[in-house]
Design an enzyme around this catalytic site. Sequence first.
Site, short mmCIF file in Angstrom:
data_model
loop_
_atom_site.label_atom_id
_atom_site.label_comp_id
_atom_site.label_asym_id
_atom_site.label_seq_id
_atom_site.Cartn_x
_atom_site.Cartn_y
_atom_site.Cartn_z
N ASP A 1 0.82 -1.21 0.00
CA ASP A 1 0.00 0.00 0.00
C ASP A 1 0.86 1.26 0.00
OD1 ASP A 1 -2.25 -1.54 -0.04
OD2 ASP A 1 -2.87 -1.13 2.03
N GLY A 2 2.02 1.23 0.65
CA GLY A 2 2.90 2.40 0.70
C GLY A 2 3.36 2.82 -0.69
N ASN B 1 -4.76 8.76 1.30
CA ASN B 1 -5.27 8.17 2.54
C ASN B 1 -5.73 9.20 3.56
OD1 ASN B 1 -5.25 5.45 2.07
ND2 ASN B 1 -3.66 4.96 3.56
N LYS C 1 2.03 13.10 23.50
CA LYS C 1 1.89 14.50 23.91
C LYS C 1 0.56 15.05 23.43
CE LYS C 1 6.08 15.20 25.70
NZ LYS C 1 6.33 15.65 27.07
N ARG D 1 -8.55 19.04 22.49
CA ARG D 1 -7.33 18.56 23.14
C ARG D 1 -7.25 17.06 22.89
NH1 ARG D 1 -6.51 19.60 29.14
NH2 ARG D 1 -4.36 19.10 28.53
N ASP E 1 -4.38 13.68 21.16
CA ASP E 1 -3.04 13.33 20.65
C ASP E 1 -2.86 13.78 19.21
OD1 ASP E 1 -2.55 12.21 23.08
OD2 ASP E 1 -2.32 10.14 22.36
#
Length: 284
Positions: free
Chosen positions: A63-64, A137, A148, A165, A167
């Site tokens: 897929d990449g 994608n 974070k 807020r 990830d």
Amino acid sequence: MSRVKKVLIIAPSIKSESKEVAKEIEEYLSTQKISLTSIYIDSTEGTMDIGNDIDLIIALGGDGTVLYAARAAAPYGTTVLPVNLGTFGYITEIEKSEWKESLDAYLSGADNVSKRLMLKVSVYRNGKEVFFSRGLNEAVICSSGIAKVINLGLSIDKTFAGNFRSDGMIVATPTGSTGYSLASGGPILDAEMRALIITPICPFTLSNRPLVTGEKEIVLEVLEHQRTNIVLTVDGQVLFELEEKDRIVVEMSSKRLRLIHSTKRNFTEVIREKLHWAGDMRNA
């Protein structure tokens, strides 16, 4: 067969089968008087300019490789034939033993082409566009560090939707709905739908849920006073470092990817096999 005169193969150099399969394709196309160029890549990062004289891209790999080929094909409307050198993927559903059958069907005029929605992603800084990319994608905004929390403002068609807020945030296409967005709790969409999915990644507030929207402009703003560096990635392959007050604009691209699909299975069958749907509780 006159509509295809020049073919480009894009394949990862690290896969030993790449050159073997490419040679098989080259020998076959030579009998059809179709010219072929092969490019072996070490990385799928960035975007390659293929020019406007390529009629068909054959993406060998996974897929990449297809995501990389899709960005190269998009500006020119070039059709892509995805051939998986391992087990078939969500996008590369054509196995290496099936490439000739799918290619022959396409060359003979069969309707085995899926038209996939693509994203166009821009970043504006102080009112000036500083980044642009297309993607098949998804676009992802997240911290460059580990676990974070970041703060993003979201607007949809110039209507403020709220501050988040989390990830990070994913804006995915139907093709991308089976990737990172799905892993983050987003829904699966039929591959040829015209819709986008906005999926918060591990939101701080549990009421922040994935949203499916239509042909609308999605704007994400990097709010001030972040405690981490923030990056934008497109298809996990194009990276751009963001700054506070940057505005990321994500829209449906007018360029749709023409993707040759398997003659042996459809989207539902691919999903069923990849997600191991039993279809019968007694056999689960």
